[in-house]
Design an enzyme around this catalytic site. Structure first.
Site, mmCIF file in Angstrom:
data_model
loop_
_atom_site.group_PDB
_atom_site.id
_atom_site.type_symbol
_atom_site.label_atom_id
_atom_site.label_comp_id
_atom_site.label_asym_id
_atom_site.label_seq_id
_atom_site.Cartn_x
_atom_site.Cartn_y
_atom_site.Cartn_z
ATOM 1 C CG ASN A 9 36.924 30.281 20.148
ATOM 2 O OD1 ASN A 9 37.060 30.550 21.345
ATOM 3 N ND2 ASN A 9 37.533 30.960 19.189
ATOM 4 C CD1 TRP A 10 32.126 27.799 23.987
ATOM 5 C CD2 TRP A 10 32.201 27.739 26.222
ATOM 6 N NE1 TRP A 10 31.525 26.627 24.389
ATOM 7 C CE2 TRP A 10 31.556 26.561 25.762
ATOM 8 C CE3 TRP A 10 32.356 27.908 27.600
ATOM 9 C CZ2 TRP A 10 31.066 25.576 26.627
ATOM 10 C CZ3 TRP A 10 31.874 26.915 28.472
ATOM 11 C CH2 TRP A 10 31.232 25.777 27.981
ATOM 12 C CE LYS A 11 35.106 33.596 18.318
ATOM 13 N NZ LYS A 11 34.883 34.373 17.110
ATOM 14 C CG HIS A 98 40.583 32.785 16.743
ATOM 15 N ND1 HIS A 98 40.097 34.041 16.466
ATOM 16 C CD2 HIS A 98 39.560 31.921 16.537
ATOM 17 C CE1 HIS A 98 38.810 33.938 16.121
ATOM 18 N NE2 HIS A 98 38.462 32.659 16.161
ATOM 19 C CD GLU A 100 37.731 36.595 17.431
ATOM 20 O OE1 GLU A 100 37.834 36.006 18.518
ATOM 21 O OE2 GLU A 100 36.756 36.460 16.663
ATOM 22 C CD GLU A 170 37.920 30.047 13.032
ATOM 23 O OE1 GLU A 170 36.918 29.492 13.496
ATOM 24 O OE2 GLU A 170 38.560 30.925 13.648
ATOM 25 N N GLY A 176 31.894 35.892 12.829
ATOM 26 C CA GLY A 176 30.995 36.762 13.584
ATOM 27 C C GLY A 176 30.234 37.757 12.722
ATOM 28 C CB SER A 216 28.822 32.928 10.088
ATOM 29 O OG SER A 216 29.314 34.188 10.505
ATOM 30 N N GLY A 238 29.704 31.930 17.842
ATOM 31 C CA GLY A 238 28.390 32.310 18.376
ATOM 32 C C GLY A 238 27.455 31.139 18.660
HETATM 33 P P1 13P Z 1 31.473 32.651 14.615
HETATM 34 O O1 13P Z 1 30.957 31.235 14.515
HETATM 35 O O2 13P Z 1 30.813 33.453 15.675
HETATM 36 O O3 13P Z 1 31.502 33.320 13.265
HETATM 37 O O4 13P Z 1 33.013 32.536 15.081
HETATM 38 C C1 13P Z 1 33.848 31.652 14.424
HETATM 39 C C2 13P Z 1 35.113 31.586 15.170
HETATM 40 O O5 13P Z 1 35.845 32.553 15.265
HETATM 41 C C3 13P Z 1 35.458 30.319 15.830
HETATM 42 O O6 13P Z 1 36.771 30.325 16.292
#
Ligand code: 13P
Length: 254
Positions: A9-11, A98, A100, A170, A176, A216, A238
């Site tokens: 997931n490149w966000k 997600h 977020e 998640e 993150g 993470s 990340g």
């Molecule tokens: P991180 O791997 O940066 O913690 O993010 C996880 C995530 O939100 C994947 O959708």
């Protein structure tokens, strides 16, 4: 039979050139991997789906996912993107729910349930995310939180629909933050998820759904997490932003 999956997931990262470059790097780096059945999915930001789909081209090992979509077919929804639109640029999967999106854009389970239905109607697979906040875990509400997220977001589906669902647990406190659920915590939750799916549908449906862990995950901890019996891979933030780490995670699953 469920499949192993590593999804990136490149966000809201990487411009068009950097996105194409990363897709190209992954395509090259996975060429040397021993053949295995792990599915590799990447989710660039919306503006880069089309160019990345061209970049990936004939590399059938890499699947594309969108990070979100609107539940309506079309209409007056300024700034939104429909299932048909993302489908038309070669996208076959969509991340929904997600944390977020839930936290910053007010997405709730009822809207998510509609989005899931629309995605499936448009022949896309859904990567459905859920997970508890730290306070909920501290109060031992993590199981009930996950139960209601799955219940309200997905339990309107029939058994057949579940062939097109990928789950991503998640825990919000691990996203993150550098903090990861222990392999035991991940396994415990994933096993619980199969129990509730089995209770609602049947054992076969529960056993056949891929359940990814996200939060993470990095090359140094992936092997341990991925080796858990009910963990079928990862949804990566990340560490998905460079090919070396991302492909190391694909390797960690073998
Ligand atoms: P991180 O791997 O940066 O913690 O993010 C996880 C995530 O939100 C994947 O959708």
């Amino acid at each position: 039979m469920r499949t192993k999956i590593v999804a990136g997931n490149w966000k809201m990262n990487l411009d068009v050139d950097a996105s194409k470059q990363l897709a190209k790097d992954i395509s090259v780096d996975i060429q040397n991997l021993e053949t295995n059945n792990t599915r590799i999915i990447i989710a660039p930001t919306a503006t880069n789906l089309y160019p990345v789909s061209h970049q990936v081209g004939m590399d059938t090992r890499i699947e594309l996912a969108a990070q979100n979509m609107h539940q309506a077919k079309n209409g007056a929804f300024t700034g939104e993107i429909s299932a048909e639109m993302i489908r038309s640029v070669g996208v076959t999967n969509v991340i929904l729910g997600h944390s977020e999106r839930r936290a910053y854009f007010g997405e709730h389970n009822d809207t998510l349930a509609e989005k899931v239905t629309t995605a499936l109607q448009n022949k896309m697979e859904v990567i459905f995310c859920f997970g508890e906040h730290l306070k909920q875990r501290q109060k031992k509400l993590h199981f009930s939180t996950v139960l209601s997220q799955i219940n309200e977001g997905l339990f309107h589906l029939n058994k057949e629909d579940w062939k097109h669902i990928i789950l991503a647990y998640e825990p919000v406190w691990a996203i993150g933050t550098g903090e990861t659920a222990t392999p035991e915590q991940a396994q415990e939750m994933h096993e619980y998820i199969r129990t509730i799916i089995s209770g609602k549908y049947d054992k076969e449906t529960a056993q056949n759904v891929s359940i990814l862990y996200g939060g993470s995950v990095k090359p140094s901890n992936a092997k341990e997490i991925f080796s858990q019996a009910d963990v079928d891979g990862g949804l990566i933030g990340g560490a998905a932003l460079n090919s070396t780490d991302f492909v190391a995670l694909v390797k960690a699953i073998q």
